[in-house]
Design a protein around this motif. Structure first.
Motif, mmCIF file in Angstrom:
data_model
loop_
_atom_site.group_PDB
_atom_site.id
_atom_site.type_symbol
_atom_site.label_atom_id
_atom_site.label_comp_id
_atom_site.label_asym_id
_atom_site.label_seq_id
_atom_site.Cartn_x
_atom_site.Cartn_y
_atom_site.Cartn_z
ATOM 1 N N TYR A 190 4.656 -28.647 -78.716
ATOM 2 C CA TYR A 190 4.782 -28.383 -77.175
ATOM 3 C C TYR A 190 4.682 -27.143 -76.693
ATOM 4 O O TYR A 190 3.933 -26.801 -75.551
ATOM 5 C CB TYR A 190 6.255 -28.907 -76.877
ATOM 6 C CG TYR A 190 6.345 -30.373 -76.697
ATOM 7 C CD1 TYR A 190 5.811 -30.967 -75.455
ATOM 8 C CD2 TYR A 190 7.272 -31.282 -77.250
ATOM 9 C CE1 TYR A 190 5.997 -32.479 -75.029
ATOM 10 C CE2 TYR A 190 7.672 -32.569 -76.920
ATOM 11 C CZ TYR A 190 6.560 -33.102 -75.875
ATOM 12 O OH TYR A 190 7.014 -34.402 -75.618
ATOM 13 N N SER A 250 6.453 -41.177 -79.593
ATOM 14 C CA SER A 250 6.240 -41.340 -78.167
ATOM 15 C C SER A 250 5.918 -39.688 -77.684
ATOM 16 O O SER A 250 5.154 -39.619 -76.866
ATOM 17 C CB SER A 250 7.697 -41.910 -77.394
ATOM 18 O OG SER A 250 8.702 -40.968 -77.826
ATOM 19 N N HIS A 251 6.494 -38.868 -78.443
ATOM 20 C CA HIS A 251 6.143 -37.459 -77.990
ATOM 21 C C HIS A 251 4.591 -36.965 -78.575
ATOM 22 O O HIS A 251 3.874 -36.471 -77.597
ATOM 23 C CB HIS A 251 6.750 -36.510 -78.814
ATOM 24 C CG HIS A 251 8.419 -36.483 -77.980
ATOM 25 N ND1 HIS A 251 9.005 -35.665 -77.185
ATOM 26 C CD2 HIS A 251 9.643 -37.241 -78.636
ATOM 27 C CE1 HIS A 251 9.868 -36.001 -76.887
ATOM 28 N NE2 HIS A 251 10.574 -36.757 -77.834
ATOM 29 N N ARG A 292 2.101 -39.352 -78.651
ATOM 30 C CA ARG A 292 1.451 -39.898 -77.708
ATOM 31 C C ARG A 292 1.191 -39.105 -76.437
ATOM 32 O O ARG A 292 0.297 -39.005 -75.735
ATOM 33 C CB ARG A 292 1.841 -41.241 -77.331
ATOM 34 C CG ARG A 292 0.883 -42.068 -76.500
ATOM 35 C CD ARG A 292 1.356 -43.687 -76.346
ATOM 36 N NE ARG A 292 2.206 -44.109 -77.324
ATOM 37 C CZ ARG A 292 3.475 -44.424 -77.552
ATOM 38 N NH1 ARG A 292 4.253 -43.944 -76.604
ATOM 39 N NH2 ARG A 292 3.973 -44.955 -78.382
ATOM 40 N N SER A 293 2.475 -38.794 -75.874
ATOM 41 C CA SER A 293 2.568 -37.873 -74.409
ATOM 42 C C SER A 293 1.746 -36.686 -74.674
ATOM 43 O O SER A 293 0.952 -36.523 -73.647
ATOM 44 C CB SER A 293 4.001 -37.673 -74.231
ATOM 45 O OG SER A 293 4.012 -36.819 -73.006
ATOM 46 N N GLN A 294 1.769 -35.989 -75.719
ATOM 47 C CA GLN A 294 0.985 -34.714 -75.995
ATOM 48 C C GLN A 294 -0.397 -34.984 -75.751
ATOM 49 O O GLN A 294 -1.196 -34.222 -75.187
ATOM 50 C CB GLN A 294 1.402 -34.017 -77.271
ATOM 51 C CG GLN A 294 2.751 -33.456 -77.217
ATOM 52 C CD GLN A 294 3.373 -33.065 -78.334
ATOM 53 O OE1 GLN A 294 2.568 -33.337 -79.601
ATOM 54 N NE2 GLN A 294 4.560 -32.223 -78.668
ATOM 55 N N GLN A 310 -1.982 -37.438 -74.252
ATOM 56 C CA GLN A 310 -2.284 -37.712 -72.702
ATOM 57 C C GLN A 310 -2.132 -36.460 -72.010
ATOM 58 O O GLN A 310 -3.174 -36.322 -70.939
ATOM 59 C CB GLN A 310 -1.348 -38.843 -72.359
ATOM 60 C CG GLN A 310 -1.473 -40.040 -73.039
ATOM 61 C CD GLN A 310 -0.067 -41.123 -72.783
ATOM 62 O OE1 GLN A 310 0.810 -40.743 -71.807
ATOM 63 N NE2 GLN A 310 -0.194 -42.318 -72.749
ATOM 64 N N MET A 311 -1.394 -35.845 -72.223
ATOM 65 C CA MET A 311 -1.194 -34.227 -71.545
ATOM 66 C C MET A 311 -2.660 -33.605 -71.615
ATOM 67 O O MET A 311 -3.056 -33.180 -70.737
ATOM 68 C CB MET A 311 -0.090 -33.482 -71.842
ATOM 69 C CG MET A 311 1.163 -33.902 -71.286
ATOM 70 S SD MET A 311 2.699 -33.047 -72.047
ATOM 71 C CE MET A 311 2.211 -31.347 -71.784
ATOM 72 N N ARG A 341 5.424 -32.998 -67.115
ATOM 73 C CA ARG A 341 5.359 -33.712 -68.503
ATOM 74 C C ARG A 341 5.790 -32.664 -69.625
ATOM 75 O O ARG A 341 6.499 -33.271 -70.614
ATOM 76 C CB ARG A 341 3.812 -34.270 -68.692
ATOM 77 C CG ARG A 341 3.469 -35.298 -67.915
ATOM 78 C CD ARG A 341 3.875 -36.744 -68.169
ATOM 79 N NE ARG A 341 3.542 -36.991 -69.391
ATOM 80 C CZ ARG A 341 2.716 -38.155 -69.618
ATOM 81 N NH1 ARG A 341 2.242 -38.857 -68.613
ATOM 82 N NH2 ARG A 341 2.724 -38.810 -70.986
ATOM 83 N N ARG A 391 9.713 -32.336 -69.344
ATOM 84 C CA ARG A 391 10.110 -33.795 -69.553
ATOM 85 C C ARG A 391 10.112 -33.756 -71.100
ATOM 86 O O ARG A 391 11.236 -34.321 -71.733
ATOM 87 C CB ARG A 391 9.562 -34.774 -68.991
ATOM 88 C CG ARG A 391 9.935 -36.216 -68.998
ATOM 89 C CD ARG A 391 9.039 -37.326 -68.593
ATOM 90 N NE ARG A 391 9.202 -38.644 -68.697
ATOM 91 C CZ ARG A 391 8.271 -39.452 -69.159
ATOM 92 N NH1 ARG A 391 7.182 -39.148 -69.446
ATOM 93 N NH2 ARG A 391 8.723 -40.719 -69.353
ATOM 94 N N GLY A 392 9.133 -33.590 -71.704
ATOM 95 C CA GLY A 392 9.066 -33.787 -73.208
ATOM 96 C C GLY A 392 9.902 -32.816 -73.924
ATOM 97 O O GLY A 392 10.679 -33.253 -74.923
ATOM 98 N N LEU A 427 10.394 -40.259 -75.908
ATOM 99 C CA LEU A 427 10.056 -40.494 -74.413
ATOM 100 C C LEU A 427 10.368 -42.189 -73.923
ATOM 101 O O LEU A 427 10.036 -42.849 -74.867
ATOM 102 C CB LEU A 427 8.747 -39.928 -73.935
ATOM 103 C CG LEU A 427 8.724 -38.360 -74.210
ATOM 104 C CD1 LEU A 427 7.149 -38.071 -74.155
ATOM 105 C CD2 LEU A 427 9.500 -37.817 -73.033
#
Length: 143
Positions: free
Chosen positions: A27, A62-63, A65-67, A69-70, A105, A108-109, A119
């Motif tokens: 992050y 989930s973190h 995956r979100s990273q 996607q970001m 994002r 939020r993360g 997440l």
């Protein structure tokens, strides 16, 4: 046989703690992307892609995956913004929209990770179970 149980639990806790630290580092690398012309984000997404199978089934899946996607969606926002900059500042709208989405994002993360939570969204049963066993930084470790 019972002597193995605490050591396995301790090993699992250490592994989860290590993944938590790695998730924080990724992050931070993503947050530094605007200051490093995106190079830190490239490093973060490479590490993320290499380690994603290892965090499968953990609260950090989930973190990760979100990273990813970001990174990829921000790259699309930047390319579209760059390509459309010639049409009456439309590119600026894409740049600012993409930046706002990226910051949202990221914050939020950070917020969910600081609470030790995955997440919201697609969460496996295993990661939901493990999330309850990860101590938050503000809670004292249980004996």
């Amino acid at each position: 046989m019972r002597r193995d149980l605490p050591s396995r639990a301790e090993a699992q806790q250490r592994q989860l703690s290590d993944w938590r630290q790695i998730t924080w580092i990724l992050y931070v690398l993503l947050a530094l992307a605007p200051l490093t012309a995106g190079l830190s984000a490239v490093g973060a997404v490479v590490i993320n892609h290499l380690k994603r199978s290892e965090v499968a089934g953990t609260p950090f899946e989930s973190h990760f995956r979100s990273q990813r996607q970001m990174f990829w969606r921000s790259l699309v926002w930047l390319v579209v913004g760059f390509l459309s900059v010639w049409w009456h500042y439309l590119g600026l709208v894409f740049f600012l929209g993409g930046l706002g989405w990226f910051v949202f994002r990221l914050v939020r993360g950070f917020a969910y990770l600081s609470e030790g939570k995955p997440l919201p969204g697609r969460v496996s049963v295993m990661s939901a179970t493990l999330a309850s066993s990860v101590p938050s930084p503000s809670s004292p470790a249980s004996p």
